[in-house]
Write a protein that holds these residues in place. Structure first.
Motif, PDB file in Angstrom:
ATOM      1  N   ALA A 137      -6.786 -16.205 -14.087  1.00 61.00           N
ATOM      2  CA  ALA A 137      -5.627 -16.872 -13.502  1.00 61.00           C
ATOM      3  C   ALA A 137      -5.693 -16.783 -11.987  1.00 61.00           C
ATOM      4  CB  ALA A 137      -4.341 -16.236 -14.018  1.00 61.00           C
ATOM      5  N   SER A 138      -6.167 -15.662 -11.475  1.00 59.55           N
ATOM      6  CA  SER A 138      -6.377 -15.469 -10.044  1.00 59.55           C
ATOM      7  C   SER A 138      -7.459 -14.415  -9.886  1.00 59.55           C
ATOM      8  CB  SER A 138      -5.091 -15.025  -9.351  1.00 59.55           C
ATOM      9  OG  SER A 138      -4.670 -13.790  -9.862  1.00 59.55           O
ATOM     10  N   PRO A 139      -8.250 -14.493  -8.835  1.00 57.25           N
ATOM     11  CA  PRO A 139      -9.312 -13.512  -8.663  1.00 57.25           C
ATOM     12  C   PRO A 139      -8.731 -12.121  -8.472  1.00 57.25           C
ATOM     13  CG  PRO A 139      -9.418 -15.226  -6.963  1.00 57.25           C
ATOM     14  CD  PRO A 139      -8.208 -15.475  -7.789  1.00 57.25           C
ATOM     15  N   PRO A 140      -9.381 -11.102  -9.044  1.00 61.68           N
ATOM     16  CA  PRO A 140      -8.888  -9.742  -8.867  1.00 61.68           C
ATOM     17  C   PRO A 140      -9.134  -9.258  -7.446  1.00 61.68           C
ATOM     18  CG  PRO A 140     -10.965  -9.708 -10.018  1.00 61.68           C
ATOM     19  CD  PRO A 140     -10.580 -11.158  -9.853  1.00 61.68           C
ATOM     20  N   SER A 141      -8.360  -8.291  -7.032  1.00 65.71           N
ATOM     21  CA  SER A 141      -8.543  -7.701  -5.716  1.00 65.71           C
ATOM     22  C   SER A 141      -9.793  -6.854  -5.731  1.00 65.71           C
ATOM     23  CB  SER A 141      -7.336  -6.838  -5.365  1.00 65.71           C
ATOM     24  OG  SER A 141      -7.590  -6.118  -4.190  1.00 65.71           O
ATOM     25  N   SER A 142     -10.657  -7.016  -4.725  1.00 62.89           N
ATOM     26  CA  SER A 142     -11.903  -6.270  -4.672  1.00 62.89           C
ATOM     27  C   SER A 142     -11.709  -4.864  -4.146  1.00 62.89           C
ATOM     28  CB  SER A 142     -12.921  -7.013  -3.811  1.00 62.89           C
ATOM     29  OG  SER A 142     -12.428  -7.143  -2.499  1.00 62.89           O
ATOM     30  N   SER A 192      -4.312  -2.957 -18.819  1.00 63.08           N
ATOM     31  CA  SER A 192      -2.940  -3.377 -18.581  1.00 63.08           C
ATOM     32  C   SER A 192      -2.496  -4.256 -19.726  1.00 63.08           C
ATOM     33  CB  SER A 192      -2.875  -4.171 -17.268  1.00 63.08           C
ATOM     34  OG  SER A 192      -1.635  -4.795 -17.137  1.00 63.08           O
ATOM     35  N   SER A 193      -1.230  -4.194 -20.036  1.00 63.10           N
ATOM     36  CA  SER A 193      -0.709  -5.089 -21.071  1.00 63.10           C
ATOM     37  C   SER A 193      -0.439  -6.473 -20.491  1.00 63.10           C
ATOM     38  CB  SER A 193       0.561  -4.504 -21.681  1.00 63.10           C
ATOM     39  OG  SER A 193       1.539  -4.359 -20.675  1.00 63.10           O
ATOM     40  N   GLU A 194      -0.444  -6.598 -19.174  1.00 62.89           N
ATOM     41  CA  GLU A 194      -0.251  -7.883 -18.510  1.00 62.89           C
ATOM     42  C   GLU A 194      -1.603  -8.592 -18.379  1.00 62.89           C
ATOM     43  OE1 GLU A 194       2.661  -9.259 -17.444  1.00 62.89           O
ATOM     44  OE2 GLU A 194       3.645  -7.567 -18.400  1.00 62.89           O
ATOM     45  N   PRO A 195      -1.808  -9.718 -19.037  1.00 66.77           N
ATOM     46  CA  PRO A 195      -3.090 -10.401 -18.905  1.00 66.77           C
ATOM     47  C   PRO A 195      -3.267 -10.974 -17.508  1.00 66.77           C
ATOM     48  CG  PRO A 195      -1.594 -11.687 -20.250  1.00 66.77           C
ATOM     49  CD  PRO A 195      -0.902 -10.397 -19.942  1.00 66.77           C
ATOM     50  N   VAL A 196      -4.460 -10.808 -16.940  1.00 65.75           N
ATOM     51  CA  VAL A 196      -4.779 -11.400 -15.646  1.00 65.75           C
ATOM     52  C   VAL A 196      -5.649 -12.631 -15.855  1.00 65.75           C
ATOM     53  CG1 VAL A 196      -4.554  -9.244 -14.375  1.00 65.75           C
ATOM     54  CG2 VAL A 196      -6.780  -9.904 -15.298  1.00 65.75           C
ATOM     55  N   SER A 206      -9.471 -10.352 -20.962  1.00 67.37           N
ATOM     56  CA  SER A 206      -9.006 -10.287 -19.581  1.00 67.37           C
ATOM     57  C   SER A 206      -9.846  -9.307 -18.766  1.00 67.37           C
ATOM     58  CB  SER A 206      -7.535  -9.873 -19.561  1.00 67.37           C
ATOM     59  OG  SER A 206      -7.100  -9.654 -18.244  1.00 67.37           O
ATOM     60  N   GLN A 207     -10.105  -8.148 -19.335  1.00 75.47           N
ATOM     61  CA  GLN A 207     -10.845  -7.125 -18.605  1.00 75.47           C
ATOM     62  C   GLN A 207     -12.335  -7.467 -18.456  1.00 75.47           C
ATOM     63  OE1 GLN A 207      -9.332  -4.519 -16.945  1.00 75.47           O
ATOM     64  NE2 GLN A 207      -7.610  -5.809 -17.515  1.00 75.47           N
ATOM     65  N   VAL A 208     -12.911  -8.118 -19.440  1.00 76.93           N
ATOM     66  CA  VAL A 208     -14.298  -8.571 -19.310  1.00 76.93           C
ATOM     67  C   VAL A 208     -14.400  -9.571 -18.164  1.00 76.93           C
ATOM     68  CG1 VAL A 208     -16.095  -9.968 -20.425  1.00 76.93           C
ATOM     69  CG2 VAL A 208     -15.065  -8.044 -21.650  1.00 76.93           C
ATOM     70  N   SER A 209     -13.520 -10.564 -18.144  1.00 74.10           N
ATOM     71  CA  SER A 209     -13.534 -11.564 -17.063  1.00 74.10           C
ATOM     72  C   SER A 209     -13.266 -10.919 -15.709  1.00 74.10           C
ATOM     73  CB  SER A 209     -12.492 -12.652 -17.326  1.00 74.10           C
ATOM     74  OG  SER A 209     -12.851 -13.410 -18.444  1.00 74.10           O
ATOM     75  N   THR A 210     -12.319 -10.012 -15.663  1.00 77.16           N
ATOM     76  CA  THR A 210     -11.986  -9.340 -14.411  1.00 77.16           C
ATOM     77  C   THR A 210     -13.155  -8.508 -13.901  1.00 77.16           C
ATOM     78  OG1 THR A 210      -9.636  -9.301 -14.965  1.00 77.16           O
ATOM     79  CG2 THR A 210     -10.389  -7.718 -13.317  1.00 77.16           C
ATOM     80  N   ASN A 211     -13.802  -7.776 -14.793  1.00 77.43           N
ATOM     81  CA  ASN A 211     -14.933  -6.951 -14.372  1.00 77.43           C
ATOM     82  C   ASN A 211     -16.112  -7.795 -13.913  1.00 77.43           C
ATOM     83  OD1 ASN A 211     -14.845  -3.780 -14.730  1.00 77.43           O
ATOM     84  ND2 ASN A 211     -13.407  -4.700 -16.180  1.00 77.43           N
ATOM     85  N   ARG A 222     -19.167  -9.773  -9.210  1.00 79.39           N
ATOM     86  CA  ARG A 222     -19.606 -10.935  -8.433  1.00 79.39           C
ATOM     87  C   ARG A 222     -18.375 -11.753  -8.063  1.00 79.39           C
ATOM     88  NH1 ARG A 222     -23.083 -16.152  -9.919  1.00 79.39           N
ATOM     89  NH2 ARG A 222     -23.635 -16.726  -7.796  1.00 79.39           N
ATOM     90  N   PRO A 223     -17.790 -11.459  -6.898  1.00 74.05           N
ATOM     91  CA  PRO A 223     -16.520 -12.098  -6.518  1.00 74.05           C
ATOM     92  C   PRO A 223     -16.555 -13.619  -6.459  1.00 74.05           C
ATOM     93  CG  PRO A 223     -16.939 -10.188  -5.145  1.00 74.05           C
ATOM     94  CD  PRO A 223     -18.176 -10.414  -5.960  1.00 74.05           C
ATOM     95  N   THR A 224     -17.720 -14.221  -6.276  1.00 72.28           N
ATOM     96  CA  THR A 224     -17.798 -15.682  -6.208  1.00 72.28           C
ATOM     97  C   THR A 224     -17.912 -16.328  -7.594  1.00 72.28           C
ATOM     98  OG1 THR A 224     -20.198 -15.597  -5.931  1.00 72.28           O
ATOM     99  CG2 THR A 224     -18.839 -15.637  -3.920  1.00 72.28           C
ATOM    100  N   GLU A 225     -17.963 -15.521  -8.640  1.00 71.84           N
ATOM    101  CA  GLU A 225     -18.122 -16.052  -9.995  1.00 71.84           C
ATOM    102  C   GLU A 225     -16.866 -16.791 -10.435  1.00 71.84           C
ATOM    103  OE1 GLU A 225     -19.616 -17.564 -12.725  1.00 71.84           O
ATOM    104  OE2 GLU A 225     -21.005 -15.971 -12.119  1.00 71.84           O
ATOM    105  N   SER A 226     -17.045 -18.037 -10.879  1.00 73.29           N
ATOM    106  CA  SER A 226     -15.890 -18.826 -11.313  1.00 73.29           C
ATOM    107  C   SER A 226     -16.067 -19.426 -12.710  1.00 73.29           C
ATOM    108  CB  SER A 226     -15.625 -19.942 -10.307  1.00 73.29           C
ATOM    109  OG  SER A 226     -16.739 -20.813 -10.244  1.00 73.29           O
TER     110      SER A 226
END
Length: 137
Positions: A54-59, A67-71, A91-96, A101-105
């Motif tokens: 939904a939004s990139p995680p903070s690096s 978290s129970s809140e999906p990112v 959610s955590q797989v995508s976030t990790n 790789r912060p540029t991964e979309s």
């Protein structure tokens, strides 16, 4: 039939380990438009989820807390929609992946088949550690 000696054109990595006495395997594929991650303790895919962040995680965080809140925006494609913990895994797989790789979309297709996933934080931590061993992004 002629043998083709060219390498497999899709980038992939795999790993396996025994977690709590259960053989657990992971394979990741890097397609041009998606990342595929399959995690199984049954030798097959139980559920298939499609995930986009939904939004990139903070690096600034080195690790991600459960978290129970999906990112991420997660949609069940196959399998029963009875495992809410699978949304957290997705959610955590995508976030990790994004943290590595912060540029991964690219969206992530996540195949999961885990025994008792909601009962074991150690299992979750081991799965994320396996993911870090299999980057195709």
């Amino acid at each position: 039939m002629a043998q083709n000696n060219t390498p497999f054109p899709i980038k992939y990595k795999q790993t396996a380990r025994t977690i709590n006495g259960v053989f657990t395997e992971m394979i990741t594929f890097g397609f041009s438009n998606k990342i595929v991650v399959i995690i199984s303790q049954f030798g097959k895919i139980g559920s298939l989820l499609h995930t986009t962040l939904a939004s990139p995680p903070s690096s600034e965080f080195s690790s991600v807390e459960v978290s129970s809140e999906p990112v991420a925006n997660t949609q069940f494609l196959l399998g029963a929609n009875t495992e809410p913990i699978y949304q957290i895994y997705a959610s955590q797989v995508s976030t990790n992946i994004s943290l590595m790789r912060p540029t991964e979309s690219r969206p992530v297709l996540l195949g999961l088949a885990l025994k008792n996933p909601s009962e074991d934080k150690y299992l979750f931590d081991q799965v994320i550690d396996m993911l870090k061993q299999c980057p195709v992004w």
